[in-house]
Write an enzyme that holds these catalytic residues in place. Structure first.
Site, PDB file in Angstrom:
ATOM      1  N   ARG A 244      50.737 137.827  -1.999  1.00  0.00           N
ATOM      2  CA  ARG A 244      51.267 138.922  -2.874  1.00  0.00           C
ATOM      3  C   ARG A 244      52.245 140.159  -2.046  1.00  0.00           C
ATOM      4  NH1 ARG A 244      47.489 141.714  -6.200  1.00  0.00           N
ATOM      5  NH2 ARG A 244      49.332 143.449  -5.954  1.00  0.00           N
ATOM      6  N   HIS A 248      51.230 144.340  -8.615  1.00  0.00           N
ATOM      7  CA  HIS A 248      49.957 142.668  -8.928  1.00  0.00           C
ATOM      8  C   HIS A 248      51.109 142.813 -10.085  1.00  0.00           C
ATOM      9  CE1 HIS A 248      48.124 141.285 -11.573  1.00  0.00           C
ATOM     10  NE2 HIS A 248      47.707 141.988 -12.626  1.00  0.00           N
ATOM     11  N   TYR A 257      46.218 151.056  -2.738  1.00  0.00           N
ATOM     12  CA  TYR A 257      44.750 150.062  -2.748  1.00  0.00           C
ATOM     13  C   TYR A 257      45.340 149.813  -1.035  1.00  0.00           C
ATOM     14  CZ  TYR A 257      47.553 146.483  -5.670  1.00  0.00           C
ATOM     15  OH  TYR A 257      48.363 146.441  -6.307  1.00  0.00           O
TER      16      TYR A 257
END
Lengths: 350, 336
Positions: A244, A248, A257
């Site tokens: 990815r 998100h 993160y």
């Protein structure tokens, strides 16, 4: 891990190459998906699209798998699988409407068995088993395909569905898109397992690990799994190893993160560039024919956007529609309440 | 057991579990899309024998055992319903329904809504519920309020063999998902004449069990016989008790409740579910909203308590309402 094209676009498995028309169609579908993803970001920033989960970088994982289905098959996508849904034929305008939070995005075309994007994680897996079994009971050769991510493979529904599908020999193809992240949680925190396709072993069904950024490889392994399911051979779990690259959702900040270095290596594995290089090298596409394709895709998108713009906003009482075939006395009463309140509001505003 | 040929008229004396079996048999025979599945429903015929003989008669394709996993049983049923079948799932005990709640709350109740009626789920989920028969832990729960609070699903709870048959056939023929709770206590304890053939009782219509002018007692499922006993005792003491068997929680027959409370001016609600936030609270709220001017005494709830249902045989009856507790409530509202 099954691979057909190396990241630089060179062919590593000649025997897995699909016919030229299929390779071109996979490229066209990946380009359509990427165009949606790129325009989606712009539309979001313009306030013309709600929060949506981008999928750029995962086109081979979604397009190569969904392209193995026909319109008589079922597709159970997650919220990140716009690319898969578009590939099977979900109209762009409906998809835009869905991410605009319009009920027009909940009207699925009658000639398509694409379910609305699933928000809860892995719940669609057991449902795909049921749809697959129902097709077999009714004597068809149709199959059901369901998607989840690596995070979804921690859910009980994932395991129950694989077990049910194996035990009941359901014609199901389970796609597990291992894209590295469940929001902020990396796969290594999600599970100690390093090869998620091997989870199939526990249920006595085939598991396949494939390069999820190689559309020709994902198409090849999914076609095999779909054919096996059609011919009574039962379910398959396919792990597409991808990444990815994007956040998100468009509202997420991945810098909290993960580092840019984490992602940088994956740009070199970009699925669209990889197939593009192959098609140009193989003489199946020229820069001129590609330019024509991109212009066509852009025009198709803008026409769909205009259609989505023309959908009217819902009226207040519509929130009570389609709960039951016949509204209950309670729903009728609540509808009257909403209508009365809305009339009062309008009177006060006037 | 099930009749192989169903005469068009007449009745047959049977228990509630036999009436349920009869309804399932009729549904399987009438419609090829009907499929029954769950744990132990096939070869064994269910732990309460509700599906006894149905696999032998209708085949392993129509009545089949599944692996042990409630979420997948319901989830698979949803997929079957999407794809054109009529799934009837058995959850072995209502207390085992909880693993499937995600499928129910996230999907079963919303499918019609989130597809604007492109898809609907004509699914029935049967589950034995309730106490009174000294089952082990977890087997006696009454989780109906959780379902009643879930938009898009109907909740039906019969209290007699005839109603069980008639309501189950209505549930199977309903276009929307229906939870069908069967009081374990009533499976074999009552027998009555049940109409043969395709007998239907409409969903959403309460039944007035006994008529009376002084107190309305609203109940359903396993509590109806408890309320009836209390009503008979009160009647002997000259108090007229109108017992209403709700039959269906969703949709609820508000009219029958309000009409009765308007007549009696007193309302008692009896359930064996825990007290706080139970379906009885919904009934009380509706009475307060729509009939408060008729009330001559506060509404009284006779319920289980806010503790897990106790499997302790010696004191189980303390938790589960009995006729004495209902009788006490009747005196309380009469003396107010």
């Amino acid at each position: 891990m099954v691979q057909c094209l190396a990241p630089d676009g060179s062919v590593v498995r000649e025997d897995l190459l699909p016919e030229p028309e299929i390779r071109l169609d996979l490229y066209r579908q990946m380009r359509r998906a990427r165009h949606f993803d790129e325009r989606g970001w712009v539309l979001y920033r313009q306030g013309r699209l709600g929060v949506f989960p981008p999928f750029g970088g995962m086109e081979a994982s979604q397009v190569g798998t969904a392209a193995a289905l026909t319109k008589d098959d079922w597709l159970f996508p997650t919220y990140r699988d716009t690319g898969a849904a578009l590939t099977l034929g979900l109209p762009i305008a409906r998809t835009l409407a869905y991410w605009r939070t319009s009920p027009h995005g909940w009207h699925m075309p009658a000639d398509l068995k694409v379910l609305p994007f699933y928000i809860p994680i892995a719940t669609q897996y057991p449902q795909a088993v049921g749809a697959a079994l129902a097709e077999r009971r009714q004597g068809t050769r149709n199959v059901a395909m369901a998607f989840i991510g690596d995070g979804g493979s921690s859910e009980g529904d994932f395991h129950e569905a694989l077990n049910f599908a194996g035990a009941l020999n359901a014609p199901c193809v389970f796609i597990l898109q291992n894209n590295g992240w469940a929001i902020s949680v990396p796969t290594r925190t999600q599970t100690r397992a390093t090869d998620l396709s091997r989870r199939a072993d526990g249920y006595g069904i085939p598991g396949v690990r494939v390069d999820g950024n190689d559309a020709l490889a994902t198409y090849h392994v999914t076609r095999e799994a779909v054919d096996r399911a059609r011919n009574g051979g039962g379910p398959t779990l396919i792990e597409t190893v991808t990444y990815r690259v994007k956040p998100h959702t468009v509202a997420d900040d991945p810098s909290r993160y993960r580092s840019e270095a984490d992602t940088a290596g994956w740009d070199a594995k970009d699925p669209v560039t990889r197939l593009r290089t192959h098609l140009l090298n193989a003489g199946l596409m020229t820069e001129a024919s590609e330019a024509a394709l991109l212009a066509e895709i852009a025009a198709e998108f803008e026409a769909a956007l205009a259609e989505a713009d023309s959908y009217p906003e819902p009226t207040p009482a519509e929130i009570l529609d389609h709960v039951f075939a016949e509204p209950t006395p309670q729903l009728k009463k609540q509808r009257a309440e909403i209508l009365a309140e809305h009339a009062q509001d309008q009177k006060e505003q006037a | 057991m099930t009749a192989t040929a169903t005469p068009p008229t007449g009745t047959k004396n049977m228990t509630m579990v036999a009436a349920i079996n009869d309804a399932l048999d009729i549904a399987l025979a009438a419609d090829d899309t009907v499929h029954i599945f769950g744990e132990d429903v096939g070869v064994m015929g269910g732990v309460f024998r509700a599906t006894d003989g149905l696999q032998a008669k209708h085949g392993e394709g129509r009545v089949f055992d599944t692996p042990l996993a409630e979420a997948a049983i319901v989830g698979m049923g949803i997929g079957m319903g999407l794809a054109g079948l009529k799934p009837i799932a058995e959850i072995q005990f209502a207390g085992f329904l909880y693993p499937a709640l995600d499928q129910i709350l996230s999907h079963l109740g919303r499918y019609r809504h989130r597809t604007r009626s492109r898809y609907h789920l004509p699914m029935v989920i049967r589950a034995p519920y309730g106490g009174g028969v000294h089952t082990p832990e977890q087997h006696a729960d009454s989780p109906e309020a959780i379902l009643a609070h879930t938009p898009g699903v109907k909740v039906v709870i019969p209290s007699t063999p005839a109603d069980a048959k008639g309501l189950l056939l209505s549930a199977i023929n309903d276009p929307d998902p229906v939870f069908f709770f069967e009081a374990i206590k009533l499976y074999r304890s009552v027998k009555e004449d049940v109409p043969v053939g395709d007998y239907r009782v409409p969903i959403g219509k309460a039944r007035i069990v006994t008529q009376g002018d002084d107190v309305t007692v609203i109940c359903y499922g396993g509590m109806v016989e408890v309320a009836q006993k209390a009503a008979a005792a009160a009647q002997a003491a000259g108090i007229g008790v109108e017992v209403i068997d709700l039959r269906t929680l969703v949709p609820m027959d508000t009219d029958t409740i309000i009409t009765s409370v308007a007549k009696t001016g007193r309302a008692i609600i009896v359930t064996e579910a825990p007290r706080t936030a139970g379906f009885h609270s919904e009934i009380a709220a509706v009475i307060a909203e729509e009939a408060i001017e008729h009330l001559r005494a506060p509404i009284v709830r006779v319920t289980g308590y806010d503790a897990p249902y106790p499997p302790f045989t010696a004191v189980e009856d303390v938790y589960r309402p009995n006729p004495l507790r209902v009788a006490k409530a009747i005196r309380q509202v009469m003396d107010y």
